[in-house]
Design a protein around this motif. Structure first.
Motif, short mmCIF file in Angstrom:
data_model
loop_
_atom_site.label_atom_id
_atom_site.label_comp_id
_atom_site.label_asym_id
_atom_site.label_seq_id
_atom_site.Cartn_x
_atom_site.Cartn_y
_atom_site.Cartn_z
N SER A 89 0.83 -1.21 0.00
CA SER A 89 0.00 0.00 0.00
C SER A 89 0.86 1.26 0.00
N ARG A 90 1.93 1.25 0.80
CA ARG A 90 2.80 2.43 0.87
C ARG A 90 3.55 2.64 -0.45
N VAL A 91 3.99 1.54 -1.05
CA VAL A 91 4.71 1.63 -2.32
C VAL A 91 3.79 2.19 -3.41
N LEU A 92 2.58 1.65 -3.51
CA LEU A 92 1.65 2.11 -4.54
C LEU A 92 1.23 3.56 -4.31
N LYS A 93 1.10 3.95 -3.06
CA LYS A 93 0.74 5.34 -2.75
C LYS A 93 1.83 6.30 -3.23
N LEU A 94 3.11 5.97 -2.93
CA LEU A 94 4.21 6.85 -3.36
C LEU A 94 4.31 6.88 -4.87
N LYS A 95 4.08 5.74 -5.52
CA LYS A 95 4.14 5.73 -6.99
C LYS A 95 3.07 6.64 -7.58
N ARG A 96 1.87 6.60 -7.01
CA ARG A 96 0.82 7.49 -7.51
C ARG A 96 1.18 8.96 -7.29
N LEU B 3 4.85 -7.29 -7.00
CA LEU B 3 4.85 -5.84 -6.76
C LEU B 3 5.82 -5.14 -7.70
N SER B 4 6.98 -5.73 -7.93
CA SER B 4 7.97 -5.11 -8.83
C SER B 4 7.41 -4.97 -10.23
N LYS B 5 6.58 -5.93 -10.65
CA LYS B 5 5.96 -5.86 -11.97
C LYS B 5 4.85 -4.81 -11.99
N GLU B 6 4.15 -4.67 -10.86
CA GLU B 6 3.09 -3.68 -10.76
C GLU B 6 3.65 -2.26 -10.91
N ILE B 7 4.76 -2.00 -10.23
CA ILE B 7 5.31 -0.63 -10.23
C ILE B 7 6.33 -0.41 -11.34
N LYS B 8 6.68 -1.48 -12.06
CA LYS B 8 7.66 -1.42 -13.14
C LYS B 8 8.97 -0.79 -12.68
N ALA B 9 9.43 -1.27 -11.54
CA ALA B 9 10.68 -0.78 -10.95
C ALA B 9 11.31 -1.92 -10.16
N PRO B 10 12.62 -1.89 -9.97
CA PRO B 10 13.27 -2.96 -9.19
C PRO B 10 12.94 -2.86 -7.71
N VAL B 11 12.75 -4.03 -7.10
CA VAL B 11 12.59 -4.14 -5.65
C VAL B 11 13.80 -4.89 -5.12
N VAL B 12 14.44 -4.33 -4.10
CA VAL B 12 15.62 -4.95 -3.49
C VAL B 12 15.29 -5.24 -2.03
N ALA B 13 15.48 -6.49 -1.61
CA ALA B 13 15.20 -6.86 -0.22
C ALA B 13 16.45 -7.49 0.40
N LEU B 14 16.82 -6.99 1.58
CA LEU B 14 17.93 -7.59 2.31
C LEU B 14 17.43 -8.81 3.07
N ALA B 15 18.32 -9.78 3.30
CA ALA B 15 17.91 -11.02 3.96
C ALA B 15 19.01 -11.53 4.86
N GLN B 16 18.61 -12.13 5.98
CA GLN B 16 19.57 -12.77 6.88
C GLN B 16 19.87 -14.17 6.37
N LEU B 17 21.04 -14.69 6.76
CA LEU B 17 21.43 -16.04 6.37
C LEU B 17 21.40 -16.96 7.59
N ASN B 18 21.24 -18.25 7.34
CA ASN B 18 21.24 -19.23 8.41
C ASN B 18 22.60 -19.30 9.11
N ARG B 19 22.58 -19.75 10.34
CA ARG B 19 23.84 -19.86 11.11
C ARG B 19 24.73 -20.99 10.61
N GLY B 20 24.17 -21.82 9.75
CA GLY B 20 24.97 -22.92 9.22
C GLY B 20 26.23 -22.45 8.52
N VAL B 21 26.23 -21.20 8.05
CA VAL B 21 27.42 -20.63 7.41
C VAL B 21 28.61 -20.72 8.34
N GLU B 22 28.37 -20.45 9.64
CA GLU B 22 29.45 -20.39 10.61
C GLU B 22 30.12 -21.74 10.84
#
Length: 441
Positions: A284-291, A331-350
């Motif tokens: 909702s916030r993304v679509l509002k700013l796009k409008r 959502l990225s297709k709706e706004i025709k713009a890239p969406v970037v999301a940060l993500a945490q990784l599992n502790r298995g890396v350690e």
């Protein structure tokens, strides 16, 4: 706001169709069962669709087998004139439905406001209703000739331009590797804590807003706007972030901050630091700013694991995150713009000798790697060194930007420099020279 006769005429047109499968296909996307106001009409329409799906004929006998009233079937049968008017009647039924729904939504909103409900929640509900695009489905199928020329024109326009096909990340080396962030793409950037995810994201947001000059929305579910701005001021002014946090600034440092604060204020960057948000809130916030702005250059979310779905309590987190990642791609297709999301990784890396992340390390991954167009990881080798292996040079670390998935190009590793004191991440500078952050203002 409803005309039962029109609903009955539409059902009659379906009953006299000599090609019921084709007629149902014609009205698909124009009308749905929920559009019928009359309950008997809705039930008959649903039974007709069931018969078509099962490959059966639609006639009084087959409809009676679906336990519909014989009297109602007889009444509808005499109204059938021609199946050629089915699409027009379907549009009328749908229009009446939309009128009713808008009227009821307006009444509900007035009731909410009168009862003192939260204004933001009310606006979100209204935005969701106005943004509902379920009736556009019948326009999405196109012949290849309709797609070829626009694509060729796009290639021709890019051919004469410098830069990257998509929105710049603000890092020349990354742009060269992945071609920037393409329109309607979803990019996931994962890392373990303390690798510099937020610093990277803020540098990317600032660089994209400054170089592409398009609105960038930063949705931070972890840090406040105040904390984000302090980090950006440290990055641009090269004033120690700890001194800014503790307000231990010289006159010259404060002057540098003031100058860069004015410049940052001119960038098309928006922040939303609401701590608890569902995917619906974000949409909702993304679509509002796009409008409001007419277009968006990029949406950046920090971070994926803190987004809520509002689903039932028994739903697993893996399923929830999968729905969120799919929602972000849509959502990225709706706004025709890239969406970037940060993500945490599992502790298995350690637990591994080589602690460089893999796609399987994405926490609650589900279908993240399937939905994303790009998946990249940030990795700092110096983070895992013992204390006696650290050196003063480690105030500036080498960060590996590992491209693990690139739907439109190759995979690989891009080295970056991370100045931890100033939360500044840049293209790799082997001699650790200080960048000219004034460049581009």
């Amino acid at each position: 706001m409803y005309d039962t006769q029109i609903e009955h005429q539409l059902l009659g047109a379906l009953m006299v169709s000599s090609d019921i499968t084709g007629t149902v296909a014609d009205i698909n996307g124009h009308v749905i069962a929920e559009d019928f106001h009359d309950q008997l009409s809705k039930e008959m329409y649903e039974r007709i669709l069931e018969l078509v799906d099962d490959g059966q004929e639609v006639n009084p006998m087959t409809l009676m087998s679906k336990k519909l009233s014989l009297d109602f079937i007889a009444d509808i049968s005499v109204l059938g004139i021609s199946s050629h008017i089915a699409v027009g009647l379907a549009d009328k039924v749908a229009k009446q439905s939309e009128t009713r729904n808008l009227y009821l939504t307006a009444q509900q909103i007035m009731s909410y406001l009168a009862n003192g409900e939260d204004v933001e929640l009310v606006k979100t509900n209204l935005i969701e209703y106005l943004s509902d695009g379920r009736r556009d489905t019948f326009e999405t199928t196109k012949h290849i000739s309709e797609a070829v020329m626009p694509t060729l024109i796009n290639i021709a326009e890019q051919r004469g331009q410098e830069g990257v096909p998509g929105i710049t990340t603000g890092f020349k080396s990354i742009d060269k590797e992945i071609g920037g962030l393409l329109e309607s793409s979803l990019t996931i950037i994962g890392a373990r804590p303390a690798m510099g995810k937020t610093a990277f994201a803020l540098n990317m947001a600032e660089g994209a807003a400054r170089l592409a000059n398009k609105p960038v929305l930063v949705i931070s579910l972890e840090m406040s706007n105040d904390m984000l701005v302090k980090r950006m001021l440290s990055t641009r002014s090269l004033v120690d972030a700890d001194k800014i946090r503790d307000s231990r600034l010289t006159e010259q440092e404060f002057s540098d901050l003031s100058y860069n604060a004015e410049k940052l204020s001119e960038l098309p960057i928006w922040f939303d630091d609401t701590p608890i948000q569902s995917f619906t809130d974000i949409r909702s916030r993304v679509l509002k700013l796009k409008r409001q702005q007419g277009e968006l250059g990029m949406v950046l979310i920090d971070y994926l694991g803190l987004v809520e779905t509002g689903n039932e309590k028994n739903s697993s987190r893996v399923n929830e995150v999968s729905k969120i990642s799919r929602g972000l791609k849509i959502l990225s297709k709706e706004i025709k713009a890239p969406v970037v999301a940060l993500a945490q990784l599992n502790r298995g890396v350690e637990q591994r000798t080589d602690k460089r992340p893999l796609l399987s390390d994405l926490r609650d991954s589900g279908s993240i790697e399937q939905d994303a167009d790009n998946v990249a990881f940030l990795y700092r080798d110096d983070y895992y060194r013992s204390d006696d292996q650290q050196s003063n040079d480690d105030e500036i670390s080498q960060v590996e930007f590992i491209v693990a998935k690139n739907r439109n190009g190759k995979r690989g590793m891009v080295p970056l420099s991370f100045d931890k004191k100033h939360n500044l991440m840049t293209d790799w500078r082997p001699n650790h020279q200080s960048p000219n952050t004034d460049q581009g203002w």
